[in-house]
Design an enzyme around this catalytic site. Structure first.
Site, PDB file in Angstrom:
ATOM      1  CG  ASP A  50      -0.262  -0.059   2.539  1.00  0.00           C
ATOM      2  OD1 ASP A  50       0.744  -0.785   2.652  1.00  0.00           O
ATOM      3  OD2 ASP A  50      -0.721   0.617   3.487  1.00  0.00           O
ATOM      4  CD  GLU A  98       4.254   1.044   7.037  1.00  0.00           C
ATOM      5  OE1 GLU A  98       4.993   1.428   7.959  1.00  0.00           O
ATOM      6  OE2 GLU A  98       3.909   1.779   6.095  1.00  0.00           O
TER       7      GLU A  98
END
Length: 382
Positions: free
Chosen positions: A74, A140
């Site tokens: 991400d 994250e």
């Protein structure tokens, strides 16, 4: 222009707009490459987050040490796309040799380097010792509740072992490999509520102003010396990030004050110790107060040993430079992995443009990073 295998894969990953927690099939691409190398794959979708765990056992059927590559697919939002020189998900190399695009540095470049280094190592050393593993998440940059933290909980529940872990966070400052993170400070956040009594500003004797009451306590908290740090960590820091009080009217004494603050703390302090000292200061000033605490992560430290030595030797062999271990900066998913008793090192490209408009990394640095990862694998598992 002919791209190296690392740059070709990095571009493929960057072109997938995986704004947290969306993965946009980045992990599927990685898993396909790892499956072709003989990895056993275990996708773990937890709530709305895609994760995967992969492992390849060598000649000792997994009885030897486990080296894990960890990271995230991400990326943070782009911000206004019109502010970018190039479209953030176009993934192109400009005239200065910079790979441009959201995630180039944080951290799709590292993911590409990991995969290519692993493919090459497995081809060169199909009967390596121990195991190579991957722990990849798409959570994250977001809340980080259903990503690495949740995967680690599952791995611990079934007694999986992780000896060494390389997290691909962009650790380098000026030149690739000049700095590696061998630990991080803990992060303890808090929302403090101080209660007073609302009233008219013209009649302060009929009210209790929580802003006035709290100000001396906040000044003492800000001036407090929490610890001295140690050889690996700077002293613990206390920072107020938000203060909010008032009704919006200029003639009303508020009945409540909210203060948001954060500790970045070293291994010289504990969560319980910090909480107790804050309570003592607030009580000393006679405040009516309540705190909601939020622990984002405990401090962790990897002492010099096999992993740090192996990474330093690989950096030296590839770049000719000595690396500097550091615990500076914010938190990373390494804090969750370290709870398994794992030696954790963060090693990735230069972090100068992470989370910025026009994020970019020197394209040739990713090929250097691939070689460093490969040489680390050779030193630890060949």
């Amino acid at each position: 222009m002919s791209l190296s295998p690392t740059l070709a894969l990095a571009c493929e990953l960057i072109r997938r707009p995986s704004v947290t927690p969306v993965d946009a099939d980045c992990q599927q691409l990685m898993m396909q490459r790892l499956a072709a190398c003989g990895f056993e794959l275990e996708p773990m979708r937890i709530e709305d987050v895609d994760n995967f765990w992969a492992r390849r056992a060598g000649r000792d059927n997994g009885e030897g040490p486990v080296l894990c590559f960890a990271g995230h697919t991400d990326v943070v939002p782009t911000g206004p796309e019109q502010a970018w020189q190039h479209q953030p998900f176009d993934a192109l190399i400009d005239a200065d040799g910079m790979l441009c695009g959201r995630g180039a540095a944080d951290m799709k470049g590292s993911l590409a380097s990991m995969i290519i280094a692993t493919e090459r190592f497995v081809a060169d050393h199909p009967n390596h010792r121990g195991s190579i593993a991957y722990l990849i998440t798409s959570d994250e940059e977001g809340p980080a509740h259903h990503g690495t933290k949740a995967v680690v909980e599952r791995l611990k529940a079934r007694n999986e072992r992780l000896d060494w872990c390389i997290v691909g966070e962009p650790s380098s400052t000026t030149l690739v490999g000049d700095v590696v993170k061998n630990g991080r400070r803990g992060s303890l956040g808090a929302t403090l509520t101080v209660r007073g009594k609302q009233g008219h500003v013209a009649y302060p004797h009929l009210a209790k102003n929580p802003i006035h009451l709290a100000a001396p306590a906040l000044a003492e908290l800000a001036a407090e010396h929490w610890d001295n740090g140690n050889d690996y960590f700077p002293p613990t820091s206390f920072q107020i990030s938000n203060i909010n009080g008032g009704t919006g009217a200029t003639n009303v004494i508020p009945g409540e004050l909210k203060v948001i603050f954060n500790f970045r703390f070293s291994t010289e302090s504990t969560v319980e110790g910090l909480q107790q000292r804050v309570a003592e200061i607030l009580d000393k000033h006679g405040l009516e107060w309540h705190i909601d605490w939020a622990l984002s992560g405990l401090p962790f430290l990897t002492q010099p040993g096999e992993l740090l030595d192996g990474v330093a030797a690989a950096i030296r062999a590839v770049t000719g430079r000595e690396t500097t271990p550091s615990t500076s900066g914010g938190t990373s998913d390494g804090r969750f992995i370290a709870t398994m008793g794992t030696q954790v090192v963060e090693l990735g490209p230069v972090n100068a443009t992470i989370h910025q408009v026009d994020e970019r990394v020197l394209a040739s640095d990713l090929d250097l990073l691939t070689e460093i990862y490969y040489q680390t694998l050779v030193r630890l598992l060949a």
